[in-house]
Design an enzyme around this catalytic site. Structure first.
Site, PDB file in Angstrom:
ATOM      1  N   ASP A 425      67.951 105.460  63.035  1.00 41.33           N
ATOM      2  CA  ASP A 425      67.280 104.201  63.322  1.00 41.33           C
ATOM      3  C   ASP A 425      68.294 103.222  63.917  1.00 41.33           C
ATOM      4  O   ASP A 425      69.399 103.053  63.382  1.00 41.33           O
ATOM      5  CB  ASP A 425      66.677 103.614  62.040  1.00 41.33           C
ATOM      6  CG  ASP A 425      65.825 102.390  62.311  1.00 41.33           C
ATOM      7  OD1 ASP A 425      64.641 102.561  62.614  1.00 41.33           O
ATOM      8  OD2 ASP A 425      66.366 101.267  62.227  1.00 41.33           O
ATOM      9  N   ILE A 426      67.932 102.599  65.037  1.00 44.83           N
ATOM     10  CA  ILE A 426      68.822 101.634  65.696  1.00 44.83           C
ATOM     11  C   ILE A 426      68.890 100.364  64.841  1.00 44.83           C
ATOM     12  O   ILE A 426      67.855  99.792  64.473  1.00 44.83           O
ATOM     13  CB  ILE A 426      68.322 101.307  67.108  1.00 44.83           C
ATOM     14  CG1 ILE A 426      68.279 102.583  67.960  1.00 44.83           C
ATOM     15  CG2 ILE A 426      69.219 100.259  67.776  1.00 44.83           C
ATOM     16  CD1 ILE A 426      67.625 102.405  69.309  1.00 44.83           C
ATOM     17  N   GLU A 468      61.975 102.420  67.134  1.00 43.69           N
ATOM     18  CA  GLU A 468      63.389 102.720  67.399  1.00 43.69           C
ATOM     19  C   GLU A 468      63.917 103.794  66.462  1.00 43.69           C
ATOM     20  O   GLU A 468      65.132 103.957  66.304  1.00 43.69           O
ATOM     21  CB  GLU A 468      64.226 101.442  67.250  1.00 43.69           C
ATOM     22  CG  GLU A 468      64.340 100.890  65.838  1.00 43.69           C
ATOM     23  CD  GLU A 468      63.177  99.998  65.407  1.00 43.69           C
ATOM     24  OE1 GLU A 468      63.330  99.266  64.420  1.00 43.69           O
ATOM     25  OE2 GLU A 468      62.122 100.038  66.060  1.00 43.69           O
TER      26      GLU A 468
END
Length: 553
Positions: A425-426, A468
């Site tokens: 996950d960004i 994301e």
């Protein structure tokens, strides 16, 4: 296919042809013996059916094995016998019987073998090396664009070589080959003069790699001339480099895609073996099914991307098999191509209405077989990609990655080999969108996707889980190897610089990891949940880190 295997396959093709020609006189004598029974009182209709079927096989195989005149003569007789079989009156004129017997007996006089060197070598699969470093050649005189493009490409582990002219690149090509070439249109005179265009085409062809153009102009004629030079992409300045790199990745992945899988079902064993070898030389994985009643089991195990199916076979016809295959939802979209010497247009149309996607006539040249098979599979792959893959990243969608996780963990349990699953996950992604806009946010997402596709193995499965967040399924990869690989990706992503509103910024990613060795009884979707918990642990501990799940909380 390595050269040694190509030579072996060509030798096998030659042996098949020699064996066919050697057996041919015996087959013709057998046909003559069956035909002579037609002149006797109370002739057996079963024998007539056998004669028709064997003539059908002969008409389909002779052209492939170098005796086209014999194949055409057999086809004419086959059509006449078909009309005879369809005559419901039961009265067959003696003169017609004698004529057919005479013509079958005369088939041996039509044997005139021709030079029939397989043309499969014209379409051999590329031996493009599959390594981690991709060589990109750039011909560009815009210093600012060149500098930024090189920086971005090197962030994704591309090895970039700069050239000032196409002739410089041609000279360098004497010693090595690029994996991909990017050219500035203005530098390379996309002229309307045919002589110059021809020279450029010859030069570019010698480089033997995908070609992308960048240009300051966007007019139709320039694009046409670029297409004539073989361009696979045309980008207008100012170029969105993320989109350019994404196209590069798609092109390279297509060239490095797994072999196309073909299932051949034909009762003519020699012909089926010939097709199998021809397709293998072209880089495809082809298998022959000898027991039609096992077709569904074979499809489930081999998972072909196309079926080449003969129309007329004993016991079960091609129409029978196509009908059975189409009864299964999971195979309802599997391309089926009838490959038959059947020349009756009405029957061909009937076959197309019974679940077939195409109808090809025997005899078929090696080049046509390869081209038709490859084109059909590529279209099916594109359709599957549109259905199963995310448009922004080119990765699997949520449902598809979950299904892949279940399949891989089930196979790992059967084989006793490890599988690791990661969730990524960004970090602080909402801040990126709020500060720079959703277009820049999309570029960040696409950049992580490209990095994953480049750094992970070809056998690994990657998906965009949502927003994301990403998921990766690493087959035959234990926890330690997975950690080293993914943590290296984390470091690489942190080093990528993004540009927006005259500002440069970086992003980081958090990763959670779970493996089947520590959770041996869980299915793939359950491992995804465990990895997701580890991801949130990484978030809680400060982000930009990789956490391993060691037990169920």
């Amino acid at each position: 296919m390595p050269r040694s295997k190509q030579c072996d396959a060509q030798e096998q093709l030659s042996r098949l042809r020699a064996q066919f020609l050697k057996r041919l006189p015996v087959e013709l004598n057998s046909l003559k013996a069956i035909a002579e029974n037609l002149t006797k009182p109370g002739f057996d209709v079963a024998a007539l059916n056998e004669l028709h079927h064997r003539l059908h096989k002969l008409s389909g195989s002779c052209g492939t094995f170098g005796v086209p005149a014999l194949g055409e003569a057999a086809r004419i007789l086959e059509i006449r016998l078909q009309a005879w079989l369809e005559d419901r009156s039961g009265e067959i004129d003696d003169k017609i019987r004698q004529s057919i017997v005479k013509e079958i007996g005369a088939l041996k006089d039509v044997i005139q073998p021709t030079e029939n060197q397989s043309d499969a070598s014209l379409a051999m699969a590329s031996d493009m090396p599959i390594d981690k470093t991709v060589r990109v050649w750039l011909i560009e005189d815009d210093a600012a664009f060149e500098q930024e493009l090189v920086r971005q490409l090197e962030s994704f582990n591309f090895e970039v070589h700069l050239f000032k002219s196409i002739r410089d690149a041609e000279t360098a090509a004497q010693f090595e080959r690029p994996d991909l070439l990017i050219m500035n249109v203005r530098l390379h005179r996309l002229s309307e003069q045919d002589s110059i265009l021809l020279q450029d085409r010859i030069t570019l062809k010698s480089l033997d790699c995908p070609l992308l153009f960048v240009s300051s102009t966007d007019d139709f004629n320039s694009r046409v001339r670029a297409a004539r030079l073989g361009a696979e992409g045309y980008f207008v300045k100012p170029v969105d480099i993320t989109i350019l790199i994404n196209r590069m990745m798609h092109i390279l992945e297509k060239r490095r895609a797994p072999p196309q899988r073909v299932l051949i079902i034909d009762d003519d064993n020699d012909l089926a073996a010939h097709y199998q070898l021809v397709l293998a030389i072209a880089g495809m994985q082809a298998e022959v099914l000898q027991q039609p009643e096992a077709v569904i089991t074979k499809i489930a195990n081999f998972r072909p991307e196309i079926i080449l199916l003969d129309l007329h076979m004993p016991n079960f016809t091609g129409l029978d098999l196509a009908g059975v295959i189409r009864q299964y939802d999971e195979w309802s979209g599997l391309p089926i191509v009838f490959l038959s010497s059947e020349s009756d247009l009405d029957i061909q149309i009937l076959a197309m209405g019974q679940g077939a996607d195409d109808f090809l006539m025997k005899p078929i040249s090696d080049a046509q077989l390869i081209a038709a098979t490859r084109a059909r599979i590529e279209r099916a792959r594109r359709l599957t990609s549109l259905i199963t893959k995310d448009s922004l990243t080119g990765l699997l969608k949520h449902a598809s990655i979950k299904e892949a996780a279940d399949l891989e963990t089930a196979q790992a349990q059967r084989n006793g080999k490890p599988v690791s699953i990661a969730m990524l996950d960004i970090d602080n992604f909402k801040l990126v969108n709020d500060t720079y806009g959703h277009t820049v946010g999309d570029n960040v997402i696409a950049s992580l996707a490209m990095l994953l596709r480049q750094r992970l193995r070809h056998s690994d499965i990657i998906g965009r889980y949502g927003g994301e967040e990403f998921a990766a399924v690493l087959a035959e990869c234990d926890q330690d190897d997975a950690y080293r690989l993914l943590d290296d990706i984390r470091h690489q992503f942190a080093n990528i610089h993004f540009q927006a509103r005259n500002q440069r910024f970086n992003c980081t990613v958090s990763i959670g990891l779970a493996d089947s060795a520590h959770f041996p009884h869980l299915i793939g979707t359950e491992l995804l949940t465990i990895a997701d918990n580890a991801l949130y642990q990484a978030k809680r501990e400060g982000r930009n880190r990789t956490c391993i799940a060691r037990s169920i909380e």
